[in-house]
Design a protein around this motif. Structure first.
Motif, PDB file in Angstrom:
ATOM      1  N   SER A  66     -24.451 -34.714 -20.691  1.00 44.11           N
ATOM      2  CA  SER A  66     -25.335 -33.554 -20.590  1.00 44.11           C
ATOM      3  C   SER A  66     -26.115 -33.342 -21.890  1.00 44.11           C
ATOM      4  O   SER A  66     -25.699 -33.778 -22.972  1.00 44.11           O
ATOM      5  CB  SER A  66     -24.502 -32.300 -20.274  1.00 44.11           C
ATOM      6  OG  SER A  66     -25.317 -31.163 -20.166  1.00 44.11           O
ATOM      7  N   ALA A  67     -27.273 -32.687 -21.755  1.00 38.29           N
ATOM      8  CA  ALA A  67     -28.085 -32.346 -22.928  1.00 38.29           C
ATOM      9  C   ALA A  67     -29.066 -31.247 -22.533  1.00 38.29           C
ATOM     10  O   ALA A  67     -29.235 -30.925 -21.352  1.00 38.29           O
ATOM     11  CB  ALA A  67     -28.849 -33.571 -23.440  1.00 38.29           C
ATOM     12  N   HIS A  68     -29.723 -30.676 -23.532  1.00 43.64           N
ATOM     13  CA  HIS A  68     -30.815 -29.733 -23.297  1.00 43.64           C
ATOM     14  C   HIS A  68     -31.947 -30.492 -22.592  1.00 43.64           C
ATOM     15  O   HIS A  68     -32.251 -31.639 -22.920  1.00 43.64           O
ATOM     16  CB  HIS A  68     -31.307 -29.180 -24.635  1.00 43.64           C
ATOM     17  CG  HIS A  68     -32.195 -27.980 -24.503  1.00 43.64           C
ATOM     18  ND1 HIS A  68     -33.420 -28.019 -23.869  1.00 43.64           N
ATOM     19  CD2 HIS A  68     -32.047 -26.701 -24.955  1.00 43.64           C
ATOM     20  CE1 HIS A  68     -33.993 -26.830 -23.918  1.00 43.64           C
ATOM     21  NE2 HIS A  68     -33.167 -26.005 -24.574  1.00 43.64           N
ATOM     22  N   GLY A  69     -32.582 -29.836 -21.605  1.00 42.03           N
ATOM     23  CA  GLY A  69     -33.648 -30.488 -20.868  1.00 42.03           C
ATOM     24  C   GLY A  69     -34.826 -30.889 -21.725  1.00 42.03           C
ATOM     25  O   GLY A  69     -35.615 -31.764 -21.344  1.00 42.03           O
ATOM     26  N   TYR A 109     -34.557 -32.279 -24.632  1.00 40.17           N
ATOM     27  CA  TYR A 109     -34.184 -33.412 -25.468  1.00 40.17           C
ATOM     28  C   TYR A 109     -33.476 -34.477 -24.622  1.00 40.17           C
ATOM     29  O   TYR A 109     -32.295 -34.796 -24.844  1.00 40.17           O
ATOM     30  CB  TYR A 109     -33.283 -32.966 -26.615  1.00 40.17           C
ATOM     31  CG  TYR A 109     -33.805 -31.748 -27.325  1.00 40.17           C
ATOM     32  CD1 TYR A 109     -35.010 -31.793 -28.042  1.00 40.17           C
ATOM     33  CD2 TYR A 109     -33.101 -30.538 -27.273  1.00 40.17           C
ATOM     34  CE1 TYR A 109     -35.496 -30.655 -28.683  1.00 40.17           C
ATOM     35  CE2 TYR A 109     -33.583 -29.411 -27.913  1.00 40.17           C
ATOM     36  CZ  TYR A 109     -34.797 -29.475 -28.608  1.00 40.17           C
ATOM     37  OH  TYR A 109     -35.283 -28.371 -29.233  1.00 40.17           O
ATOM     38  N   SER A 151     -29.288 -37.462 -23.880  1.00 41.82           N
ATOM     39  CA  SER A 151     -28.457 -37.464 -22.673  1.00 41.82           C
ATOM     40  C   SER A 151     -28.301 -38.871 -22.097  1.00 41.82           C
ATOM     41  O   SER A 151     -28.992 -39.803 -22.509  1.00 41.82           O
ATOM     42  CB  SER A 151     -29.097 -36.578 -21.598  1.00 41.82           C
ATOM     43  OG  SER A 151     -30.232 -37.241 -21.027  1.00 41.82           O
ATOM     44  N   ARG A 186     -29.309 -25.567 -13.885  1.00 40.27           N
ATOM     45  CA  ARG A 186     -30.462 -24.829 -14.406  1.00 40.27           C
ATOM     46  C   ARG A 186     -31.596 -25.799 -14.729  1.00 40.27           C
ATOM     47  O   ARG A 186     -31.368 -26.970 -15.025  1.00 40.27           O
ATOM     48  CB  ARG A 186     -30.063 -24.049 -15.670  1.00 40.27           C
ATOM     49  CG  ARG A 186     -30.994 -22.899 -16.022  1.00 40.27           C
ATOM     50  CD  ARG A 186     -30.371 -22.034 -17.107  1.00 40.27           C
ATOM     51  NE  ARG A 186     -31.153 -20.816 -17.295  1.00 40.27           N
ATOM     52  CZ  ARG A 186     -32.229 -20.718 -18.075  1.00 40.27           C
ATOM     53  NH1 ARG A 186     -32.647 -21.785 -18.758  1.00 40.27           N
ATOM     54  NH2 ARG A 186     -32.878 -19.578 -18.193  1.00 40.27           N
ATOM     55  N   ASN A 195     -33.507 -26.292 -17.217  1.00 41.00           N
ATOM     56  CA  ASN A 195     -33.651 -26.912 -18.529  1.00 41.00           C
ATOM     57  C   ASN A 195     -32.326 -27.437 -19.090  1.00 41.00           C
ATOM     58  O   ASN A 195     -32.148 -27.531 -20.306  1.00 41.00           O
ATOM     59  CB  ASN A 195     -34.287 -25.930 -19.513  1.00 41.00           C
ATOM     60  CG  ASN A 195     -33.432 -24.684 -19.740  1.00 41.00           C
ATOM     61  OD1 ASN A 195     -32.481 -24.443 -19.010  1.00 41.00           O
ATOM     62  ND2 ASN A 195     -33.791 -23.883 -20.755  1.00 41.00           N
ATOM     63  N   ILE A 196     -31.409 -27.781 -18.172  1.00 38.98           N
ATOM     64  CA  ILE A 196     -30.145 -28.397 -18.586  1.00 38.98           C
ATOM     65  C   ILE A 196     -29.976 -29.701 -17.822  1.00 38.98           C
ATOM     66  O   ILE A 196     -29.986 -29.719 -16.591  1.00 38.98           O
ATOM     67  CB  ILE A 196     -28.939 -27.475 -18.294  1.00 38.98           C
ATOM     68  CG1 ILE A 196     -29.067 -26.149 -19.036  1.00 38.98           C
ATOM     69  CG2 ILE A 196     -27.628 -28.182 -18.648  1.00 38.98           C
ATOM     70  CD1 ILE A 196     -27.978 -25.144 -18.679  1.00 38.98           C
TER      71      ILE A 196
END
Length: 434
Positions: free
Chosen positions: A232-235, A237, A241, A282, A284-285
C-alpha cells in the motif's frame, strides 16, 4: 428357423409397442387430470421460496404429500432433503427421479398474484428470495409423478426413489449440501439405484418441447478466488507501492487467453470468468490487496486440468512479475462434475421421450455452459437429464427472460409434459429391465 425367429421377434416388438402406447395413454389421462393440483403446488412454492439448506416449509409439504400416498419417507437428508421410496408389487430395477427445492437470492419483478414477497438475510445483506430457476416447477411435477405411480404400484416392476434435493444452487459458504451431500448420505443406496432421470424447465424453450443431448449436456464447474497482495501507498506516490489493482487487471486480461488460445473450441466449449473484484477503501489510497472471484466451466477432465493449471500459472507468475503475490483457490467453495447423459441409456430411452412429446417436439441441443449438481447422481448410476419447454408459444427465445433474473417467467401449461415424460421413462425402463 431364421424366418420363425424373425417373426417371433417382430411379434414381441409389436406387443411391446402396443403396451407402451396403452401405458402412455393411461399416464396422459392421469397427468391431465392433475394439472390443477400441479399448478396450485407450484404457485404455493413460488410464493414461499426458501434458500438452499433452509427449505423447511417446502420439505414439510413434500413429505406430507408423499406420506399421504403411502410412500416410505425419509426427511432431513443433507439438511432438508426428502426421499420417498415406492416399492412396486413386482420385482424389477430401482429408478430414481430427482427434483431440486431451493430458491435464489433474487427480488422478483414479475407481476403475478403469487409473486414472491419473501425477504431474508444472505451474505450479511437483506435480499429478496425467488424461484428464479424453476425449481418450484420441478417439485410440483415430481409430486404429481409420485401420485400417479403410487396409484399403480401393483403394476410396477421395480422400485421408484423420489429425491427432493436441497441446495442445488450451492449450499451457503461453510455448509455441506446439494446432490453431493445427498450422495454422501447414501441416497443412491438402500436400495441401490440402477438408473436416474431428471429434468429442468427452461424459460427459453417453447412449451411442448423437450431438448436433450447425449454425453456432456451441462458443464463441469469450479468457482475460484484469487487474492493479490501488493504494498500500500499514498495514491499520489504510486512508485512507493506495489499496486495490486494494476496486477489484478493484468491477471484478468491474461486469463482471457486460456479459452481463446488453449482450448480447442471446435470440440468443447469452455469459460473463464471473473465476476467480482473488490479492493481499496479510498480514492487516494493504493490498496494493499485485491480479491477476485469467478468461475471456470469445462466439458472434459483434460480441459478441467488444463484450465485449472493455467489459471494458477497466469495468476501467480503475473503477480510475481510485478513484485506482488497471488493466492489462487480453485475450486474455492464448490465443484460440480460434467452433467453427462449415458450414451447407451439415452439411445435406449429416446423413443420414450419421442413417443411422449411427439417426435417433432424432441430435439438435440448444443452443450450448455451452465452447471447442474445432478451430475453427482450420474457418477453413481447411468442417468439422463433433459430440458422441458416453459416459454409461451410464439415467444422469442432471444429476448425471453433467462434463468436467475428478476423477470424469469414460466408458462405453466408445459408441466403436464414433464409429468408424462418422467412417468413414461420410469415405466418403460422397468418394462425393458424386468
Amino acid at each position: 428357423m431364421k424366418k420363425l425367429l424373425l417373426l417371433a421377434l417382430t411379434a414381441i416388438s409389436l406387443s411391446a409397442s402396443a403396451q407402451n402406447a396403452a401405458t402412455r395413454k393411461l399416464i396422459s389421462t392421469k397427468a391431465d387430470a392433475l394439472q390443477t393440483k400441479i399448478v396450485a403446488w407450484r404457485r404455493d412454492f413460488h410464493e414461499h421460496p426458501e434458500l438452499g439448506n433452509r427449505e423447511v416449509r417446502t420439505a414439510g409439504i413434500i413429505a406430507a404429500h408423499l406420506k399421504s400416498l403411502g410412500i416410505e419417507v425419509q426427511t432431513g437428508v443433507a439438511t432438508t432433503g426428502v426421499v420417498g421410496v415406492l416399492k412396486g408389487a413386482k420385482p424389477g430395477p430401482v429408478v430414481a427421479l430427482r427434483a431440486d427445492m431451493d430458491g435464489l437470492p433474487v427480488t422478483e419483478r414479475v407481476d403475478l398474484p403469487f409473486a414472491s414477497k419473501v425477504k431474508t438475510q444472505y451474505n450479511g445483506n437483506e435480499v429478496g428470495v425467488m424461484h428464479a430457476c424453476g425449481h418450484d416447477s420441478h417439485m410440483a411435477i415430481l409430486m404429481a409423478v409420485a401420485e400417479i405411480l403410487s396409484g399403480i404400484k401393483n403394476d410396477l416392476h421395480g422400485t421408484v426413489k423420489f429425491i427432493f434435493q436441497p441446495a442445488e444452487e450451492g449450499a451457503p459458504f461453510g455448509e455441506a449440501g446439494g446432490a453431493e451431500q445427498m450422495v454422501k448420505e447414501g441416497v443412491m443406496e438402500n436400495p441401490h439405484v440402477d438408473v436416474v432421470f431428471g429434468l429442468h424447465i427452461n424459460s427459453q424453450t417453447e412449451v411442448g418441447k423437450i431438448v436433450y443431448r447425449t454425453g456432456g449436456i451441462m458443464a463441469g464447474v469450479s468457482d475460484l478466488q484469487i487474492i493479490v497482495k501488493g504494498r500500500s501507498a499514498h495514491g499520489a506516490y504510486p512508485w512507493s507501492s506495489v499496486d495490486p489493482m494494476v496486477v489484478s487487471a493484468q491477471i484478468i486480461t491474461g486469463l482471457q487467453s486460456i479459452v481463446s488460445r488453449n482450448v480447442n473450441i471446435t470440440e468443447n466449449p469452455a469459460v473463464v470468468t471473473i465476476g467480482a473484484i473488490t479492493g481499496g477503501t479510498r480514492f487516494n489510497i493504493i490498496a494493499e490487496s485485491v480479491k477476485m472471484q469467478g468461475t471456470v466451466r469445462y466439458f472434459t477432465k483434460s480441459d478441467e486440468k488444463m484450465i485449472t493449471d493455467n489459471v494458477r500459472r497466469i495468476a501467480t507468475k503475473t503477480a510475481e512479475a510485478y513484485g506482488a503475490t497471488a493466492e489462487v483457490l480453485l475450486p474455492y467453495s464448490n465443484h460440480y462434475p460434467v452433467t453427462f447423459n449415458d450414451p447407451a441409456l439415452t439411445a435406449l430411452m429416446l423413443p420414450t421421450l419421442e413417443g411422449t412429446a411427439g417426435k417433432d417436439n424432441v430435439s438435440l441441443r448444443p452443450p450448455v455452459t451452465g452447471a447442474e449438481d445432478f451430475s453427482f447422481y450420474q457418477q453413481k448410476a447411468p442417468g439422463i437429464f433433459f430440458f422441458l419447454g416453459g416459454m409461451p408459444k410464439g415467444s422469442n427465445a432471444l429476448i425471453a427472460p433467462s434463468h436467475h433474473t428478476p423477470d424469469f417467467y414460466i408458462d405453466e401449461s408445459g408441466f403436464g409434459l414433464g409429468v408424462k415424460a418422467l412417468c413414461n421413462l420410469t415405466l418403460e425402463y422397468m418394462a425393458m429391465k424386468k
